[in-house]
Design a protein around this motif. Structure first.
Motif, PDB file in Angstrom:
ATOM      1  N   UNK A 122       0.806  -1.215   0.000  1.00 48.83           N
ATOM      2  CA  UNK A 122       0.000   0.000   0.000  1.00 48.83           C
ATOM      3  C   UNK A 122       0.842   1.270   0.000  1.00 48.83           C
ATOM      4  N   UNK A 123       2.161   1.116   0.028  1.00 47.23           N
ATOM      5  CA  UNK A 123       3.031   2.284  -0.047  1.00 47.23           C
ATOM      6  C   UNK A 123       3.259   2.972   1.279  1.00 47.23           C
ATOM      7  N   UNK A 124       2.863   2.343   2.389  1.00 44.14           N
ATOM      8  CA  UNK A 124       3.073   2.971   3.699  1.00 44.14           C
ATOM      9  C   UNK A 124       4.550   3.020   4.068  1.00 44.14           C
ATOM     10  N   UNK A 125       5.367   2.182   3.418  1.00 45.51           N
ATOM     11  CA  UNK A 125       6.804   2.137   3.708  1.00 45.51           C
ATOM     12  C   UNK A 125       7.611   2.827   2.619  1.00 45.51           C
ATOM     13  N   UNK A 126       6.970   3.666   1.807  1.00 46.85           N
ATOM     14  CA  UNK A 126       7.672   4.313   0.709  1.00 46.85           C
ATOM     15  C   UNK A 126       8.099   3.290  -0.322  1.00 46.85           C
ATOM     16  N   UNK A 127       9.334   3.345  -0.736  1.00 44.25           N
ATOM     17  CA  UNK A 127       9.840   2.399  -1.732  1.00 44.25           C
ATOM     18  C   UNK A 127      10.525   1.191  -1.100  1.00 44.25           C
ATOM     19  N   UNK A 128      10.479   1.103   0.208  1.00 49.79           N
ATOM     20  CA  UNK A 128      11.171   0.026   0.925  1.00 49.79           C
ATOM     21  C   UNK A 128      10.263  -1.199   1.038  1.00 49.79           C
ATOM     22  N   UNK A 129       9.812  -1.708  -0.096  1.00 50.85           N
ATOM     23  CA  UNK A 129       8.847  -2.807  -0.078  1.00 50.85           C
ATOM     24  C   UNK A 129       9.491  -4.134   0.298  1.00 50.85           C
ATOM     25  N   UNK A 130      10.664  -4.412  -0.263  1.00 48.19           N
ATOM     26  CA  UNK A 130      11.245  -5.738  -0.082  1.00 48.19           C
ATOM     27  C   UNK A 130      11.564  -6.026   1.380  1.00 48.19           C
ATOM     28  N   UNK A 131      12.096  -5.022   2.088  1.00 47.02           N
ATOM     29  CA  UNK A 131      12.407  -5.274   3.499  1.00 47.02           C
ATOM     30  C   UNK A 131      11.133  -5.527   4.308  1.00 47.02           C
ATOM     31  N   UNK A 132      10.043  -4.875   3.929  1.00 47.45           N
ATOM     32  CA  UNK A 132       8.766  -5.120   4.600  1.00 47.45           C
ATOM     33  C   UNK A 132       8.271  -6.533   4.310  1.00 47.45           C
ATOM     34  N   UNK A 133       8.430  -6.966   3.069  1.00 46.13           N
ATOM     35  CA  UNK A 133       8.022  -8.328   2.735  1.00 46.13           C
ATOM     36  C   UNK A 133       8.887  -9.352   3.481  1.00 46.13           C
ATOM     37  N   UNK A 134      10.164  -9.051   3.650  1.00 42.38           N
ATOM     38  CA  UNK A 134      11.043  -9.944   4.419  1.00 42.38           C
ATOM     39  C   UNK A 134      10.591 -10.023   5.882  1.00 42.38           C
ATOM     40  N   UNK A 135      10.234  -8.868   6.445  1.00 44.62           N
ATOM     41  CA  UNK A 135       9.741  -8.855   7.827  1.00 44.62           C
ATOM     42  C   UNK A 135       8.423  -9.621   7.941  1.00 44.62           C
ATOM     43  N   UNK A 136       7.598  -9.481   6.910  1.00 39.57           N
ATOM     44  CA  UNK A 136       6.336 -10.217   6.909  1.00 39.57           C
ATOM     45  C   UNK A 136       6.597 -11.713   6.930  1.00 39.57           C
ATOM     46  N   UNK A 137       7.527 -12.187   6.109  1.00 41.53           N
ATOM     47  CA  UNK A 137       7.847 -13.601   6.064  1.00 41.53           C
ATOM     48  C   UNK A 137       8.381 -14.092   7.407  1.00 41.53           C
ATOM     49  N   UNK A 138       9.226 -13.286   8.043  1.00 38.87           N
ATOM     50  CA  UNK A 138       9.757 -13.668   9.350  1.00 38.87           C
ATOM     51  C   UNK A 138       8.639 -13.801  10.383  1.00 38.87           C
TER      52      UNK A 138
END
Length: 571
Positions: free
Chosen positions: A375-391
């Motif tokens: 949703x763009x809440x993390x700006x362009x830092x999508x991949x690190x958010x997806x990594x945190x989600x997986x963890x």
């Protein structure tokens, strides 16, 4: 359990042919021998149905079809000859691992108060069965012990779904609200009414067990003890009491159900259901009613969680704050508003620090990290958010491999990282495991629709809406998109306006495009102004839509429609 199996086989009322009898014996013996994890279509086909190593369960549905027939054989037996058998063998839908359920559990030694209510926990959802030391008092109670066995052996079956590591964490001490299901009271005389009343309570308890988010208890109270249920719930620290009654006459069965807040004594929800009375369809009638009632009570946006979210039930202990935090995250996920995201995220981060064994909190934390990226809440830092989600999802599944919320989050992670087929496959499995959960139906319908399969996706979304008291706005989004793509702009506008009541940016996008096609300049301008409040969507509409996994053809149509809307509004 083996004696029960032989009793079934010796009965002339058990209609299964020799092949299905062999099927039943095989799965019972494998489970009792500790090999339940091997009970899959492939192994059953080879061991029971004579298939060879080339067997393909997708091309040859013999195991699924015979399992369906075997379930019907068992249902027919327990309706008639086996209705008073002490042990019941049940093959849950979506699984070949049998459950073993007691009709009458022996009294617990040392208990002298025969009038007391017995309150065995159905399960603590970590697999353990907790039995309060109070005696039984009704022959119409069924107590499930199979849940503990299945939960223990199913961990291995489910872990293949997780692509992440599986560390170990302490079990949660979070006190989710306790829900006490009282026996349904027969208000009419006769065996039929008593049978339906007993069956309704059993079916409802079994259906509610598939939902997470509360502790489930049953009671075997006698009718004259039912008036004590509210006080009993307060004494034991339960939050809600479910009461029901059954009436029958020559033509109709009427079931009345209510959910009572034990803290305030107020009725949270009540409804009466009427169905034609057909003695030949008692089982299907009670199951259909129990399904419908379970949906209203147990689903994520059902009456229990809604009442808790409204603050009607104060947490009984301080660590119930963790549960309330998960409810706050559910509230955010109704609308996906940016203003509600940050408080929900902070709350969840504090919860997993305070209560690291709470699987639901880890699962919801993973889901919010996915939202931050897509949703763009993390700006362009999508991949690190997806990594945190997986963890976070990995931790949730390591704590409870069969946690429905964690598996839903895993299916979402598959989708938003481009693994669409895996996401749909897992989502379908979750629907099979709990077809009474409208939320997972909505997720399946949404994922099918965003990938362009509106023919299956839209009816699935509609089923979820029909089963939800107050559906979240995102349930409607792709129903509106499907209508827009078909050129039914007026209907698309109507549905989008309905979903826009939750202040959804995506709804405003669909509204703007529909208004533009209808030539409504003022409506288009208003929708575009509201759309502008959702900066990531308004700034880079195409990129935003692609991050949701929306099919190329749909993205192209919506972007073109938005350009047309902006051109109309600027005249």
């Amino acid at each position: 359990m083996r004696a029960q199996l032989e009793q079934i086989f010796s009965s002339q009322h058990f209609q299964a042919n020799e092949r299905r009898r062999g099927f039943l014996r095989f799965i019972v013996e494998e489970t009792l021998s500790g090999r339940a994890q091997s009970l899959k279509g492939y192994t059953i086909a080879l061991a029971v149905f004579g298939r060879d190593d080339s067997f393909d369960p997708q091309a040859d549905p013999v195991v699924r079809l015979e399992a369906r027939r075997l379930r019907r054989d068992l249902d027919s037996y327990y309706v008639d000859a086996g209705r008073n058998d002490p042990v019941r063998i049940v093959i849950p839908k979506g699984s070949y691992v049998p459950n073993f359920e007691w009709l009458n559990k022996p009294s617990i030694a040392g208990s002298a108060d025969e009038s007391a209510l017995e309150l065995p926990a159905v399960s603590d959802r970590n697999g353990a069965v907790d039995v309060s030391p109070i005696t039984r008092s009704s022959s119409y109670r069924r107590w499930s012990i199979g849940a503990a066995l299945v939960a223990a052996v199913a961990a291995g079956l489910i872990m293949w779904m997780s692509p992440f590591g599986a560390g170990r964490f302490p079990l949660s001490t979070t006190r989710e609200p306790g829900v006490l299901v009282m026996p349904f009271e027969p208000l009419s005389s006769g065996e039929n009414t008593r049978y339906l009343a007993a069956g309704m309570g059993q079916e409802l308890t079994a259906n509610l067990f598939h939902f997470s988010g509360f502790r489930l208890y049953t009671s075997s109270s006698l009718p004259d003890q039912a008036s004590r249920s509210l006080q009993l719930a307060r004494d034991r620290g339960f939050s809600y009491v479910v009461n029901g009654s059954v009436q029958t006459d020559a033509e109709e069965v009427r079931v009345t159900i209510s959910v009572v807040n034990a803290t305030s004594g107020g009725i949270v929800w009540t409804k009466s259901y009427s169905r034609p009375l057909d003695p030949q369809s008692f089982v299907s009638t009670q199951r259909a009613l129990a399904d419908e009632i379970a949906e209203v009570i147990g689903q994520p946006y059902g009456v229990v969680r809604t009442d808790m979210s409204n603050g009607s039930t104060a947490p009984a202990v301080s660590h119930m704050d963790s549960y309330v935090c998960v409810l706050r995250a559910y509230g955010y996920r109704r609308t996906f508003l940016r203003a509600e995201f940050d408080p929900a995220m902070r709350c969840l981060e504090q919860t997993v620090q305070r209560d690291p064994g709470y699987s639901d909190a880890w699962a919801m934390l993973g889901w919010l990290h996915l939202d931050a990226g897509r949703l763009g809440f993390a700006g362009d830092d999508r991949q690190s958010r997806y990594d945190k989600a997986q963890d976070a999802i990995s931790k949730a599944l390591s704590l409870q491999p069969k946690n429905p919320l964690a598996l839903k989050a895993l299916a979402a992670a598959y989708h938003f990282t481009g693994r669409y087929e895996e996401s749909q496959r897992l989502t379908r499995q979750l629907v099979d495991l709990n077809p009474n959960d409208p939320e997972i139906l909505a997720q399946l319908g949404w994922r099918l629709s965003v990938r362009g399969n509106f023919e299956e996706g839209v009816p699935t979304l509609q089923r979820a809406i029909d089963r939800t008291l107050n559906p979240p706005n995102w349930y409607f989004h792709f129903i509106a998109v499907g209508l827009y793509l078909k050129g039914d702009w007026e209907q698309a506008r109507r549905i989008a306006e309905q979903s826009a009541r939750g202040d959804s940016g995506f709804s405003q996008l669909v509204l703007a495009t529909a208004y533009a096609e209808l030539g409504d300049r003022q409506g288009t301008q208003q929708a575009l102004v509201k759309l502008g409040r959702y900066e990531p969507l308004a700034r880079d509409t195409e990129g935003f839509l692609r991050r949701q996994g929306i099919a190329d053809q749909t993205v192209t149509a919506l972007v073109a429609g938005l350009e047309k809307a902006r051109a109309l509004a600027s005249r």
